[in-house]
Design a protein around this motif. Structure first.
Motif, PDB file in Angstrom:
ATOM      1  N   GLU A 285      46.977  35.691  41.000  1.00 43.59           N
ATOM      2  CA  GLU A 285      47.785  35.108  42.063  1.00 43.59           C
ATOM      3  C   GLU A 285      47.081  35.301  43.401  1.00 43.59           C
ATOM      4  O   GLU A 285      46.628  36.405  43.720  1.00 43.59           O
ATOM      5  CB  GLU A 285      49.157  35.770  42.106  1.00 43.59           C
ATOM      6  CG  GLU A 285      50.074  35.175  43.171  1.00 43.59           C
ATOM      7  CD  GLU A 285      51.447  35.812  43.154  1.00 43.59           C
ATOM      8  OE1 GLU A 285      52.404  35.145  42.712  1.00 43.59           O
ATOM      9  OE2 GLU A 285      51.555  36.990  43.575  1.00 43.59           O
ATOM     10  N   LEU A 286      46.971  34.219  44.167  1.00 43.58           N
ATOM     11  CA  LEU A 286      46.348  34.292  45.488  1.00 43.58           C
ATOM     12  C   LEU A 286      47.398  34.621  46.540  1.00 43.58           C
ATOM     13  O   LEU A 286      48.424  33.950  46.649  1.00 43.58           O
ATOM     14  CB  LEU A 286      45.662  32.969  45.840  1.00 43.58           C
ATOM     15  CG  LEU A 286      44.980  32.923  47.215  1.00 43.58           C
ATOM     16  CD1 LEU A 286      43.863  33.952  47.306  1.00 43.58           C
ATOM     17  CD2 LEU A 286      44.442  31.520  47.499  1.00 43.58           C
TER      18      LEU A 286
ATOM     19  N   VAL B  89      50.453  32.423  47.802  1.00 44.87           N
ATOM     20  CA  VAL B  89      49.934  31.077  48.056  1.00 44.87           C
ATOM     21  C   VAL B  89      49.915  30.227  46.793  1.00 44.87           C
ATOM     22  O   VAL B  89      50.330  29.071  46.797  1.00 44.87           O
ATOM     23  CB  VAL B  89      48.519  31.146  48.662  1.00 44.87           C
ATOM     24  CG1 VAL B  89      47.929  29.745  48.835  1.00 44.87           C
ATOM     25  CG2 VAL B  89      48.552  31.874  50.002  1.00 44.87           C
ATOM     26  N   GLY B  90      49.404  30.781  45.693  1.00 45.68           N
ATOM     27  CA  GLY B  90      49.290  30.003  44.465  1.00 45.68           C
ATOM     28  C   GLY B  90      48.719  30.832  43.342  1.00 45.68           C
ATOM     29  O   GLY B  90      48.474  32.034  43.491  1.00 45.68           O
ATOM     30  N   LYS B  91      48.486  30.180  42.213  1.00 43.86           N
ATOM     31  CA  LYS B  91      47.955  30.883  41.054  1.00 43.86           C
ATOM     32  C   LYS B  91      46.675  30.216  40.570  1.00 43.86           C
ATOM     33  O   LYS B  91      46.483  29.003  40.715  1.00 43.86           O
ATOM     34  CB  LYS B  91      48.971  30.922  39.912  1.00 43.86           C
ATOM     35  CG  LYS B  91      49.272  29.561  39.296  1.00 43.86           C
ATOM     36  CD  LYS B  91      50.214  29.694  38.107  1.00 43.86           C
ATOM     37  CE  LYS B  91      50.504  28.322  37.479  1.00 43.86           C
ATOM     38  NZ  LYS B  91      51.397  28.439  36.305  1.00 43.86           N
ATOM     39  N   MET B  92      45.809  31.028  40.003  1.00 42.18           N
ATOM     40  CA  MET B  92      44.578  30.540  39.376  1.00 42.18           C
ATOM     41  C   MET B  92      44.640  30.875  37.891  1.00 42.18           C
ATOM     42  O   MET B  92      44.932  32.016  37.518  1.00 42.18           O
ATOM     43  CB  MET B  92      43.348  31.185  40.021  1.00 42.18           C
ATOM     44  CG  MET B  92      42.026  30.743  39.404  1.00 42.18           C
ATOM     45  SD  MET B  92      40.599  31.296  40.379  1.00 42.18           S
ATOM     46  CE  MET B  92      40.684  33.085  40.143  1.00 42.18           C
TER      47      MET B  92
ATOM     48  N   GLU C 145      41.606  43.587  40.937  1.00 38.20           N
ATOM     49  CA  GLU C 145      41.957  42.745  42.076  1.00 38.20           C
ATOM     50  C   GLU C 145      40.709  42.058  42.630  1.00 38.20           C
ATOM     51  O   GLU C 145      39.576  42.420  42.303  1.00 38.20           O
ATOM     52  CB  GLU C 145      42.605  43.585  43.177  1.00 38.20           C
ATOM     53  CG  GLU C 145      44.000  44.072  42.844  1.00 38.20           C
ATOM     54  CD  GLU C 145      44.652  44.797  44.015  1.00 38.20           C
ATOM     55  OE1 GLU C 145      45.655  44.288  44.541  1.00 38.20           O
ATOM     56  OE2 GLU C 145      44.150  45.867  44.397  1.00 38.20           O
ATOM     57  N   GLY C 146      40.935  41.074  43.474  1.00 32.68           N
ATOM     58  CA  GLY C 146      39.843  40.422  44.182  1.00 32.68           C
ATOM     59  C   GLY C 146      40.204  40.306  45.659  1.00 32.68           C
ATOM     60  O   GLY C 146      41.382  40.174  46.003  1.00 32.68           O
TER      61      GLY C 146
ATOM     62  N   GLN D  73      46.493  26.221  41.491  1.00 36.87           N
ATOM     63  CA  GLN D  73      47.679  25.435  41.819  1.00 36.87           C
ATOM     64  C   GLN D  73      48.478  26.173  42.900  1.00 36.87           C
ATOM     65  O   GLN D  73      48.864  27.331  42.723  1.00 36.87           O
ATOM     66  CB  GLN D  73      48.535  25.242  40.564  1.00 36.87           C
ATOM     67  CG  GLN D  73      49.588  24.182  40.671  1.00 36.87           C
ATOM     68  CD  GLN D  73      50.180  23.841  39.301  1.00 36.87           C
ATOM     69  OE1 GLN D  73      49.945  24.519  38.298  1.00 36.87           O
ATOM     70  NE2 GLN D  73      50.949  22.767  39.242  1.00 36.87           N
ATOM     71  N   VAL D  74      48.699  25.500  44.027  1.00 33.69           N
ATOM     72  CA  VAL D  74      49.412  26.116  45.136  1.00 33.69           C
ATOM     73  C   VAL D  74      50.912  26.134  44.835  1.00 33.69           C
ATOM     74  O   VAL D  74      51.431  25.239  44.154  1.00 33.69           O
ATOM     75  CB  VAL D  74      49.110  25.359  46.456  1.00 33.69           C
ATOM     76  CG1 VAL D  74      49.787  23.992  46.477  1.00 33.69           C
ATOM     77  CG2 VAL D  74      49.506  26.173  47.673  1.00 33.69           C
TER      78      VAL D  74
END
Length: 485
Positions: free
Chosen positions: A264-265, A299-302, A199-200, A68-69
């Motif tokens: 979180e992105l 930017v958003g969350k996953m 982290e990614g 979700q952005v």
């Protein structure tokens, strides 16, 4: 001839290879050319070396969820799933270890894969990365060599994690751009026990394009809501014997208990005009962008909230490819990424067949209309009638082209060349990384490097020490002292 120095490197056709270090590109920094038959041969052969296990990222765990952005990214990209903060885009994520086989321990020193499949309204978008921000190499033509050096020895089948470290360090010491990655991998970031607490990174550089056709370079960062947790090599060794599947077990049990996993992105953005104002090439996958100059933007969350129902059908058969892009996201001329665009999908067609995208976990959530037919495991869904070509009038001209404008990309300058990028600067960020660590983390990095390098031949040790010295004099001297050189 038996003398190794008399053996000229050739293709499988026996044709001499003049340059095995650099892909053929349009200009020194341009995109890779399909006519690079040596590169294509190496990658295509490499992609088919294991049946049916993945060549890399063989062991993994996965989960379903949504993205979700926070707010519309319209100023930077027209990608539809990055516009509406009320929309939840379904995702499937696969975490993995890179080098180990399917039965290997999950705590050993290794990068961790972090691959996300977004099921968007414009088709599938795959963001395929790792838990470390950089990589060992900058050019995809070296990828088969790198993995060969890291995998079990071809004569004994002894893995690098046992006693075949001369193979690993021989390649690393002769690949100076890998020094930065080593300062990450041999810190405690290289040993983890929870996929929820790492982290990614997208690692490669991509391009975001907005509705006006304006592009900007982008790098991706995933930040875990649970924070970062690492373990030292002693804990790693203990868990490898006692609970080698600890990361998979932790992820599955956490979600099964009704809890969610959140990331979180964040992104870094760079204007095209700024790419030549640095002391390194920003498209080099062995480098990071300084966050003080290119700050992280949220930017958003996953949210991951559902376990797979069938491991093989979902986690084992899920297929990712960096070339799975949607309108608004484009590849850059990053030489490592350019090879990945071909290699990943080619691997999946080998492992799962040409119709691997008909497997439920890989299927887009939107209709698929094209003229691809037949092949292994063809379900035939949606295929009917006499028309399997385009253009046509017999089928009313369907399916028709979308007509969307094509992103023109960066201007390409130069002839067909095999050249290393000009701004290599391979040791500066490695030294900065070492100096940024706490005293404890510096000690662990040195101890881990000495422990592993101690199994390599002395000439390889000396070569690697010189690389460490080039990054940071203290780091090199400490490793040298630890090896009693």
């Amino acid at each position: 001839m038996t003398d190794q120095s008399k053996k000229t490197l050739t293709t499988d056709q026996g044709v001499p290879v003049a340059d095995n270090q650099n892909s053929l590109t349009a200009g020194q920094r341009g995109p890779t050319l399909l006519q690079d038959v040596s590169l294509i041969e190496k990658l295509a052969h490499f992609d088919r070396e294991r049946i049916p296990e993945r060549v890399v990222h063989a062991k993994g765990a996965g989960a379903h969820g949504y993205f979700q952005v926070y707010q519309s990214m319209a100023p930077y990209t027209k990608a539809k799933f990055l516009q509406d903060q009320k929309k939840k885009t379904p995702v499937f994520v696969r975490f993995s270890t890179v080098v180990g086989a399917r039965g290997s321990a999950e705590t050993v020193r290794d990068p961790r894969g972090f691959a996300v499949k977004f099921y968007t309204e414009d088709g599938n978008y795959d963001l395929v990365g790792n838990n470390l921000p950089v990589f060992f190499i900058r050019d995809a033509i070296k990828f088969p060599d790198m993995v060969h050096a890291f995998k079990p020895a071809p004569d004994t089948n002894i893995p690098v994690s046992s006693s075949a470290n001369s193979r690993f360090w021989d390649f690393i010491s002769l690949t100076p751009e890998s020094t930065h990655m080593i300062t990450w991998l041999f810190s405690d970031r290289g040993t983890v026990k929870s996929f929820r607490k790492m982290e990614g990174f997208g690692v490669n550089t991509y391009i975001w394009v907005n509705e006006k056709g304006k592009g900007v370079y982008v790098k991706y960062h995933w930040k875990p809501a649970a924070g970062i947790e690492t373990i030292d090599r002693h804990e790693s060794t203990r868990l490898a014997g006692e609970d080698p599947d600890v990361a998979t077990r932790d992820l599955f049990a956490w979600i099964a208990s009704g809890k969610t996993v959140e990331f979180e992105l964040n992104v870094q953005l760079m204007e095209f005009d700024d790419e030549f104002n640095l002391d390194f090439d920003p498209l080099d996958a062995t480098k990071t962008w300084p966050e003080d100059r290119y700050p992280l933007m949220k930017v958003g969350k996953m949210v991951l909230d559902k376990n797979p129902l069938n491991y093989f059908a979902e986690v084992e058969q899920v297929a990712f490819c960096p070339a799975s892009l949607v309108p608004g996201i484009e590849p850059s001329a990053d030489k490592l990424l350019q090879g990945r665009l071909f290699s990943y999908a080619d691997t999946q067609r080998h492992r799962l067949g040409p119709n691997y995208l008909q497997i439920p976990v890989n299927q887009p959530k939107v209709p698929v209309n094209n003229n691809q037919r037949d092949g292994f495991m063809q379900s035939g869904a949606g295929h009917s009638g006499t028309v399997n070509f385009e253009p046509n009038s017999l089928g009313g001209g369907e399916p028709h082209q979308s007509g969307d404008p094509t992103f023109e990309g960066r201007p390409i300058v130069g002839g067909h060349v095999r050249q290393k990028i000009a701004l290599t600067n391979d040791f500066q960020q490695a030294g900065e990384r070492y100096r940024s660590l706490s005293k404890k983390d510096q000690d662990h990095l040195v101890d881990n490097a000495v422990d592993s390098l101690g199994h390599a031949k002395s000439e390889i040790q000396k070569r690697m020490v010189e690389n460490f010295k080039s990054a940071d004099a203290e780091l090199g001297e400490r490793v040298k002292k630890g090896l009693n050189l």
